[in-house]
Scaffold this active site. Structure first.
Site, mmCIF file in Angstrom:
data_model
loop_
_atom_site.group_PDB
_atom_site.id
_atom_site.type_symbol
_atom_site.label_atom_id
_atom_site.label_comp_id
_atom_site.label_asym_id
_atom_site.label_seq_id
_atom_site.Cartn_x
_atom_site.Cartn_y
_atom_site.Cartn_z
ATOM 1 N N LYS A 1 0.723 -0.878 0.099
ATOM 2 C CA LYS A 1 0.251 0.485 -0.253
ATOM 3 C C LYS A 1 0.920 0.668 -0.430
ATOM 4 O O LYS A 1 2.007 1.273 0.708
ATOM 5 C CB LYS A 1 -0.615 -0.100 0.990
ATOM 6 N N SER B 1 -0.109 0.280 -15.236
ATOM 7 C CA SER B 1 -1.346 0.562 -14.566
ATOM 8 C C SER B 1 -2.025 -1.135 -15.943
ATOM 9 O O SER B 1 -1.389 -1.458 -16.344
ATOM 10 C CB SER B 1 -1.201 1.649 -15.385
ATOM 11 N N LYS C 1 1.953 8.259 -14.052
ATOM 12 C CA LYS C 1 0.981 7.541 -13.631
ATOM 13 C C LYS C 1 0.588 8.245 -12.425
ATOM 14 O O LYS C 1 -1.081 7.898 -13.126
ATOM 15 C CB LYS C 1 1.839 6.172 -12.605
ATOM 16 N N HIS D 1 -2.409 9.905 -15.783
ATOM 17 C CA HIS D 1 -3.042 9.085 -16.347
ATOM 18 C C HIS D 1 -3.960 8.140 -15.550
ATOM 19 O O HIS D 1 -5.002 8.585 -16.370
ATOM 20 C CB HIS D 1 -1.686 7.332 -16.103
ATOM 21 N N ASN D 2 -3.593 8.749 -14.490
ATOM 22 C CA ASN D 2 -5.100 7.944 -13.446
ATOM 23 C C ASN D 2 -6.220 9.059 -13.770
ATOM 24 O O ASN D 2 -7.261 9.002 -13.127
ATOM 25 C CB ASN D 2 -4.384 7.956 -12.293
ATOM 26 N N GLU E 1 -7.746 9.002 -16.859
ATOM 27 C CA GLU E 1 -8.860 7.767 -16.401
ATOM 28 C C GLU E 1 -10.068 8.661 -15.437
ATOM 29 O O GLU E 1 -11.094 8.477 -16.246
ATOM 30 C CB GLU E 1 -8.376 6.653 -16.045
HETATM 31 C C1 6PG Z 1 -4.852 1.081 -13.497
HETATM 32 C C2 6PG Z 1 -5.031 2.353 -12.489
HETATM 33 C C3 6PG Z 1 -5.357 1.182 -10.822
HETATM 34 C C4 6PG Z 1 -6.521 1.474 -9.572
HETATM 35 C C5 6PG Z 1 -7.034 3.187 -10.054
HETATM 36 C C6 6PG Z 1 -8.427 3.686 -8.860
HETATM 37 O O1 6PG Z 1 -3.944 2.189 -13.898
HETATM 38 O O2 6PG Z 1 -4.504 0.278 -13.300
HETATM 39 O O3 6PG Z 1 -5.654 3.077 -12.596
HETATM 40 O O4 6PG Z 1 -4.058 2.465 -10.493
HETATM 41 O O5 6PG Z 1 -7.662 1.229 -10.489
HETATM 42 O O6 6PG Z 1 -6.234 3.705 -9.262
HETATM 43 O O7 6PG Z 1 -8.427 4.159 -8.259
HETATM 44 P P1 6PG Z 1 -10.042 5.037 -7.942
HETATM 45 O O8 6PG Z 1 -9.679 4.231 -7.148
HETATM 46 O O9 6PG Z 1 -8.913 6.385 -7.303
HETATM 47 O O10 6PG Z 1 -10.820 5.049 -8.862
#
Ligand code: 6PG
Length: 476
Positions: free
Chosen positions: A75, A128, A182, A185-186, A189
């Site tokens: 974590k 990711s 990263k 990226h998120n 996302e």
């Molecule tokens: C990835 C995802 C991964 C995770 C997210 C979910 O790239 O594989 O982004 O890192 O599933 O962090 O984020 P939340 O729980 O904040 O929606």
């Protein structure tokens, strides 16, 4: 025989990364705080490659060839520091510690500086692709020293996803660069998912389409410019029926979005860097709004407005196509903003990030993998555009979609369907292309109440108007 790489932290992601390494022919030492996980991995998947199970960190470190490559997958935050603190005294000069979790890049910078002082390499690597990506080929974004990438890169490139023979892994830049990328990226996302959700909402309530209809529409969209993993799985989720009730699955899920923090970090960081990532911010705030049920209950009772779906749509097919175009244009804006943020951080921290390469490594493995990333790669192939929006392909694509985009935002406003992502993206587009912005008035107000001064369009210098006196202008 000593193992080529070690993985400590064998929850789902660590476990699958270890298996991916072993399946690709690397010998992998395993460690987990409780050895039950280590044992079950070997029992269930021992035949996939060479695993060296260990019980203690001492045993784990002793099982590795030098320089040691130690992947930690625990974590983010305090648990990561705890493992590093235990690990470091056992390591030797030149060993490499690789954090594959979703760490905050500032933590990664701190840890990298700390370990460098002790003669060790610390690599913050964004990974990711979720569970499946970790096992079958993720997108990997490693930061850290060039030297560490020389020994680590070939392994990571081998286990990463590949698109057209190119691995979705590249050395992003020093210290926290990998985790920063990263994080963005998120953030993207988050924006992507919010825009998809708005398109869904517009079609569901604006048009009265069923979840099953929408599943088909998204599947169709997935064959065009929007083709991407998130659009593909949107079709899957919308097509799914809840076994218990026989209803559309999406209708039985509580409408309160959760978040673990990377979207929030992206926005917080963007504020510090002064980069307007409005798409990511709206997406993050939309999740926050959804998660305040008491406020929503009170507002549902108290606040008047149009009933959803009360604004008729005359041409259904045209409306669906308009929504698709609005989604694409808004998505381009969100990516343009995310790219601006990476460029700003790269300049701020001296990372020298190759932005085109980031699009290359996001083409496969990761959650935002999409056909249009090829276009972003092309946009950065030559001179860096001032914004992705002015790169010829995207300029033309958005120009082509903008009438549709405006119709959809106007329709949403009239029909009372919230589209913070679509609307703010359009506002960003219009602000960016404006001849003059009302920022001039803001400067005037700041000067009026606080003598904060302003610059003029016609002369060099900094000025202040004596608002409380004769309103003469003085040079500040
Ligand atoms: C990835 C995802 C991964 C995770 C997210 C979910 O790239 O594989 O982004 O890192 O599933 O962090 O984020 P939340 O729980 O904040 O929606």
């Amino acid at each position: 025989d000593l193992a080529q790489i070690g993985v400590s932290g064998l929850a789902v992601m660590g476990r699958n990364l270890a298996r991916n390494l072993a399946r690709n022919g690397f010998s992998v030492a395993l460690h987990n705080r409780t050895s039950a996980r280590t044992k079950s991995l070997v029992a269930e998947h021992g035949d996939e490659g060479t695993f060296v199970p260990t019980e203690t960190l001492e045993e784990f470190v002793a099982a590795l060839e030098r320089p040691r490559r130690v992947v930690i997958m625990v974590k983010a935050g305090a648990p990561t520091d705890a493992v590093i603190d235990e690990l470091v005294p056992l390591l030797d000069e030149g060993d490499i510690v690789i954090d594959c979790g979703n760490a905050h890049y500032a933590d990664t910078r701190r840890r990298e500086a700390d370990l460098r002082e002790r003669g060790l390499h610390f690599v913050g690597a964004g990974v990711s692709g979720g569970e499946e990506g970790a096992l079958l080929g993720p997108s990997i974004m490693p930061g850290g020293s060039k030297e560490s990438y020389a020994t680590l890169g070939p392994m990571f490139e081998k286990i990463a996803a590949h698109v057209d023979g190119t691995p979705c892994c590249v050395h992003v830049g020093p210290d926290g660069a990998g985790h920063f990328v990263k994080m963005v990226h998120n953030g993207i996302e988050y924006a992507d998912m919010q825009l998809i959700a708005e398109a869904y909402d517009l079609l569901r309530d604006g048009l009265g389409a069923s979840a099953a209809d929408l599943s088909r529409i998204f599947a169709e969209w997935n064959t065009g410019d929007l083709a991407s993993f998130l659009i593909e799985i949107t079709a899957e989720v919308l097509g799914h029926t809840d076994a218990a009730t026989g209803q559309a699955f999406v209708d039985v899920v509580l409408d309160q979005a959760e978040q673990k923090g990377t979207g929030r970090w992206t926005v917080q960081t963007a504020l510090d860097l002064g980069v307007p990532v409005t798409g990511i911010a709206e997406a993050t705030f939309a999740r926050a709004l959804s998660a305040h049920p008491e406020q929503r209950d009170a507002a549902r009772e108290a606040l008047p407005g149009p009933a959803r779906g009360s604004v008729p749509v005359s041409d259904r097919d045209a409306f669906v196509d308009d929504v698709r175009k609005a989604l694409y244009a808004s998505k381009v804006v969100a990516y343009a903003q995310g790219y601006d943020q990476m460029a700003a951080a790269s300049a701020e921290y001296g990372w020298d990030i190759d932005l085109g390469a980031m699009a290359t490594i996001w083409r496969g493995g990761c959650i935002i993998r999409a056909r249009f990333l090829d276009r972003i790669k092309d946009a950065y192939a030559e001179e860096r555009p001032a914004s992705l929006l002015v790169a010829p392909y995207f300029r033309d694509a958005v120009a082509e979609g903008q009438e549709a985009w405006r119709r959809i935002v106007a329709h949403a406003a009239k029909a009372g369907i919230p589209t913070p992502g679509f609307s703010s993206a359009l506002a960003y587009y219009d602000a960016l292309r404006a001849d003059r912005l009302p920022a001039a008035l803001i400067q005037g107000l700041r000067d009026f109440f606080g003598a904060h001064t302003y610059k003029r369009v016609d002369r060099e210098g900094t000025f202040h108007t004596l608002w409380g006196g004769d309103r003469a202008e003085v040079e500040a």
